[in-house]
Scaffold this motif. Structure first.
Motif, short mmCIF file in Angstrom:
data_model
loop_
_atom_site.label_atom_id
_atom_site.label_comp_id
_atom_site.label_asym_id
_atom_site.label_seq_id
_atom_site.Cartn_x
_atom_site.Cartn_y
_atom_site.Cartn_z
N GLY A 1 5.52 20.53 22.53
CA GLY A 1 5.82 21.92 22.88
C GLY A 1 6.86 22.50 21.94
N PRO A 2 7.37 23.68 22.26
CA PRO A 2 8.37 24.33 21.39
C PRO A 2 9.58 23.47 21.07
N LEU B 1 10.52 19.15 14.66
CA LEU B 1 10.48 17.81 14.12
C LEU B 1 9.05 17.39 13.78
N ALA B 2 8.09 17.77 14.62
CA ALA B 2 6.70 17.42 14.34
C ALA B 2 6.23 18.10 13.05
N ASP C 1 0.92 27.86 15.74
CA ASP C 1 2.39 27.78 15.69
C ASP C 1 2.86 26.54 14.94
N LEU C 2 2.30 25.38 15.26
CA LEU C 2 2.70 24.16 14.58
C LEU C 2 2.22 24.17 13.13
#
Length: 318
Positions: A118-119, A124-125, A250-251
């Motif tokens: 999630g946010p 970090l991801a 988003d990611l």
């Protein structure tokens, strides 16, 4: 020594191969993955977990045998070229028969953990994804690996890894209605324009989708990059092409921002989405024509709707 392969897709054949390649593992428990007969020699390959601690890749036809040996050579070269990359530890490798044995890592494919990111974990991801790709794409890595493996293949032109826009124009329209067909034709034209000029050349993974990067379920950090059979010389945008669908917008955009910061280069989003278009619709096309369900059990038309939303959000191929 010439490349050879297993005689047949059986556990007995795997054990016989291991007696040559890794004798200590030949009598251990073997749990196969994908050990199924096929009429297409391109896909006569599988893997197995051995003794719960190792992964062995093997083949019973020439085309995948070459890919397995290529991966073994790539892993060997990357130990020098990019020692910080999270790559499988090679335990044994052999040309006759072609086998690659690596140490198993307790981690899950990205597809199994993405719903957990999630946010709070996105930064970090994204940083982990960007760091791996930035490291692999460094000019020095291409130079070093090219010296060890010459010539390097071009994954962007390998028949098994891409679908051309001409193929999509000719055959995808039968899977959707007139409005979507016209939309796909327009996208194909814009994708051709986006890719008309050559891009920057780096060392690419070539198949960087969510089953090929493994993650720690608890920390949600990237642990391992696997399946390097398609590593070759290509453009960075080609390696980013699966992320818009696999990661969500988003990611994906966070990963691109980190990548640009780490590399000091600019990612051409139209090029990424041109490759994304060909990858997504190509996957839908071959599955539909083969009578195989799409991975998420939806329809090609719904995948076209997904692309419509992604292109609109990113402002690409418009």
């Amino acid at each position: 020594m010439r490349l050879t392969w297993l005689d047949e897709p059986t556990l007995d054949a795997v054990r016989t191969g291991l007696r040559t390649v890794a004798p200590d593992l030949a009598d251990a428990t073997i749990v196969p993955r994908g050990l199924e007969p096929t009429d297409d020699p391109r896909w006569c390959a599988a893997s197995a977990v051995v003794d719960g601690r190792f992964v062995v890749k093997f083949a019973w036809a020439q085309p995948p045998t070459r890919r397995i040996w290529h991966e073994a050579r790539v892993l060997d070269a990357l130990r020098t070229a990019a020692p910080r990359l999270p790559l499988p530890e090679v335990v044994a490798m052999s040309r006759a028969p072609a086998m690659l044995v690596t140490r198993r890592v307790p981690a899950l494919p990205f597809f199994d953990v993405r719903h957990l990111i999630g946010p709070a974990h996105r930064h970090l991801a994204a940083r982990d994804l960007a760091t791996v790709l930035a490291t692999l794409h460094h000019p020095d890595v291409l130079r070093t690996v090219s010296e060890a493996i010459d010539p390097l293949p071009d994954p962007t032109t390998e028949a098994a890894t891409h679908t051309t826009t001409d193929t999509l124009r000719d055959r995808f329209g039968t899977l959707v209605g007139p409005d979507q067909r016209d939309r796909v034709l327009s996208w194909c034209d814009r994708a051709d324009q986006a890719l008309a000029a050559p891009g920057r050349t780096v060392l690419v993974h070539g198949d960087f989708h969510g089953d090929n990067h493994l993650w720690d379920r608890h920390t949600l950090r990237l642990r391992l990059i696997v399946d390097l059979e398609t590593v070759g010389a290509g453009e960075p945008e080609f390696d980013l092409r699966c992320l818009p669908g696999d990661c969500g917008i988003d990611l994906f955009t966070a990963t691109v921002a980190h990548y640009q910061e780490l590399t000091g280069t600019t990612v051409d989003m139209n090029r990424v989405m041109a490759w994304h278009l060909r990858t997504v619709l190509g996957d839908a096309l071959w599955r539909a024509e083969a009578g195989i369900a799409l991975p998420d059990k939806r329809t090609p038309a719904q995948w076209v709707d997904d692309l419509t939303a992604r292109f609109a959000t990113l402002g690409t191929l418009n």
